[in-house]
Design a protein around this motif. Structure first.
Motif, PDB file in Angstrom:
ATOM      1  N   UNK A   1       0.832  -1.201   0.000  1.00 53.73           N
ATOM      2  CA  UNK A   1       0.000   0.000   0.000  1.00 53.73           C
ATOM      3  C   UNK A   1       0.869   1.256   0.000  1.00 53.73           C
ATOM      4  N   UNK A   2       1.872   1.283   0.884  1.00 55.90           N
ATOM      5  CA  UNK A   2       2.697   2.484   1.031  1.00 55.90           C
ATOM      6  C   UNK A   2       3.609   2.722  -0.167  1.00 55.90           C
ATOM      7  N   UNK A   3       3.885   1.689  -0.948  1.00 59.05           N
ATOM      8  CA  UNK A   3       4.698   1.857  -2.143  1.00 59.05           C
ATOM      9  C   UNK A   3       3.860   1.970  -3.414  1.00 59.05           C
ATOM     10  N   UNK A   4       2.535   1.976  -3.245  1.00 57.20           N
ATOM     11  CA  UNK A   4       1.647   2.177  -4.383  1.00 57.20           C
ATOM     12  C   UNK A   4       1.474   0.969  -5.277  1.00 57.20           C
ATOM     13  N   UNK A   5       1.853  -0.218  -4.795  1.00 55.45           N
ATOM     14  CA  UNK A   5       1.744  -1.420  -5.622  1.00 55.45           C
ATOM     15  C   UNK A   5       0.337  -1.997  -5.639  1.00 55.45           C
ATOM     16  N   UNK A   6      -0.457  -1.657  -4.632  1.00 56.49           N
ATOM     17  CA  UNK A   6      -1.832  -2.148  -4.588  1.00 56.49           C
ATOM     18  C   UNK A   6      -2.683  -1.170  -3.793  1.00 56.49           C
ATOM     19  N   UNK A   7      -3.986  -1.360  -3.835  1.00 55.50           N
ATOM     20  CA  UNK A   7      -4.900  -0.438  -3.151  1.00 55.50           C
ATOM     21  C   UNK A   7      -5.131  -0.867  -1.707  1.00 55.50           C
ATOM     22  N   UNK A   8      -5.626   0.066  -0.914  1.00 52.50           N
ATOM     23  CA  UNK A   8      -5.956  -0.228   0.477  1.00 52.50           C
ATOM     24  C   UNK A   8      -7.008  -1.330   0.555  1.00 52.50           C
ATOM     25  N   UNK A   9      -8.042  -1.208  -0.224  1.00 48.56           N
ATOM     26  CA  UNK A   9      -9.156  -2.152  -0.134  1.00 48.56           C
ATOM     27  C   UNK A   9      -8.718  -3.579  -0.435  1.00 48.56           C
ATOM     28  N   UNK A  10      -7.776  -3.737  -1.353  1.00 49.22           N
ATOM     29  CA  UNK A  10      -7.312  -5.079  -1.708  1.00 49.22           C
ATOM     30  C   UNK A  10      -6.492  -5.730  -0.601  1.00 49.22           C
ATOM     31  N   UNK A  11      -6.047  -4.918   0.355  1.00 51.90           N
ATOM     32  CA  UNK A  11      -5.221  -5.439   1.447  1.00 51.90           C
ATOM     33  C   UNK A  11      -5.966  -5.531   2.763  1.00 51.90           C
ATOM     34  N   UNK A  12      -7.264  -5.282   2.750  1.00 55.05           N
ATOM     35  CA  UNK A  12      -8.062  -5.407   3.965  1.00 55.05           C
ATOM     36  C   UNK A  12      -8.660  -6.808   4.042  1.00 55.05           C
ATOM     37  N   UNK A  13      -8.362  -7.503   5.114  1.00 60.73           N
ATOM     38  CA  UNK A  13      -8.884  -8.849   5.316  1.00 60.73           C
ATOM     39  C   UNK A  13      -9.950  -8.817   6.403  1.00 60.73           C
ATOM     40  N   UNK A  14     -11.126  -9.333   6.068  1.00 57.69           N
ATOM     41  CA  UNK A  14     -12.203  -9.427   7.032  1.00 57.69           C
ATOM     42  C   UNK A  14     -12.076 -10.736   7.807  1.00 57.69           C
ATOM     43  N   UNK A  15     -12.186 -10.677   9.137  1.00 58.51           N
ATOM     44  CA  UNK A  15     -12.081 -11.874   9.966  1.00 58.51           C
ATOM     45  C   UNK A  15     -13.456 -12.469  10.222  1.00 58.51           C
ATOM     46  N   UNK A  16     -13.483 -13.530  11.026  1.00 57.08           N
ATOM     47  CA  UNK A  16     -14.766 -14.149  11.380  1.00 57.08           C
ATOM     48  C   UNK A  16     -15.580 -13.274  12.332  1.00 57.08           C
ATOM     49  N   UNK A  17     -14.980 -12.202  12.835  1.00 55.75           N
ATOM     50  CA  UNK A  17     -15.693 -11.247  13.688  1.00 55.75           C
ATOM     51  C   UNK A  17     -16.111 -10.060  12.814  1.00 55.75           C
TER      52      UNK A  17
END
Length: 234
Positions: free
Chosen positions: A104-120
């Motif tokens: 994310x910080x190097x601009x290689x991918x978006x924030x949303x693509x790196x957000x993982x939703x847990x079982x909670x």
């Protein structure tokens, strides 16, 4: 970088693997920590969690606290900012080689693509990603500040797991940008002088020290109160 983080917008899933889920005393301890954090004030949103040394349990404590807050219907984001030696994804979740903060910080991918939703339902994670050659530069840069600002708009709490401050300076760099810091100290593993040096480094960064969590304390047998609850709940 995206201007807004959608708290539960990610379709990527992972499962947390946490010890002590069925242990009454463990869960009560994290409820106490959760309550103490809430009493720090409504202005405390971004919280750094660090330690003096490796293997003091800061990552487990970060995730357990996040789970406890999410159970109160608080929107929680965990950011794994240990871009040097993180074990969160492999040890504590089912995620495999996830992209994360470094991408994310190097601009290689978006924030949303790196957000993982847990079982909670209310708990999301951004993992550290691949190890970059310049973690301090990335954490001290403009894009990380923008990420924190956007996260504060979408989450009630943002818990940031950073490397031990007794080893590298990353934690102080991040703490300077956040609302407060929690220091994890493993019982009988940290020298008094070392703990004082870490606390002084946090103070120099301008960080508000919210408190200390003592970890790995051995249970003592005996006592009516403990016996009652041990029989009642375990």
């Amino acid at each position: 970088m995206e201007k807004t983080i959608l708290g539960n917008g990610s379709s990527v899933k992972t499962t947390l693997k946490l010890p002590g889920k069925k242990d009454f005393f463990t869960q009560e301890a994290f409820k106490t920590l959760r309550t103490n954090l809430q009493f720090c004030g409504q202005d405390i949103c971004t919280v750094v969690i660090t330690s003096c040394n490796e293997n003091e349990g800061k990552t487990t404590i970060t995730l357990q606290l996040a789970k406890s807050l999410a159970e109160l219907d608080k929107r929680v984001l965990v950011i794994d900012a240990d871009m040097r030696k993180s074990v969160m994804a492999g040890r504590n979740t089912t995620a495999e080689n996830p992209a994360g903060l470094s991408e994310v910080l190097t601009g290689l991918t978006s924030v949303k693509e790196c957000l993982y939703q847990t079982q909670y339902d209310n708990l999301s994670i951004m993992f550290a990603g691949k190890y970059p050659p310049n973690p301090v530069e990335l954490l001290s840069g403009q894009y990380f500040e923008e990420l924190l600002k956007a996260a504060k708009e979408s989450y009630d709490y943002v818990l940031i797991d950073v490397p031990p401050l007794g080893s590298v300076i990353d934690a102080a760099v991040v703490a300077a940008k956040c609302d407060g810091t929690i220091l994890v100290i493993s019982d009988n593993q940290v020298r008094y002088r070392q703990a004082i040096e870490v606390i002084e480094q946090l103070r120099k960064s301008g960080s508000k020290i919210l408190g200390v969590v003592r970890n790995n304390i051995k249970k003592k047998d005996g006592g009516y109160y403990k016996k009652y609850y041990k029989n009642r709940y375990q």
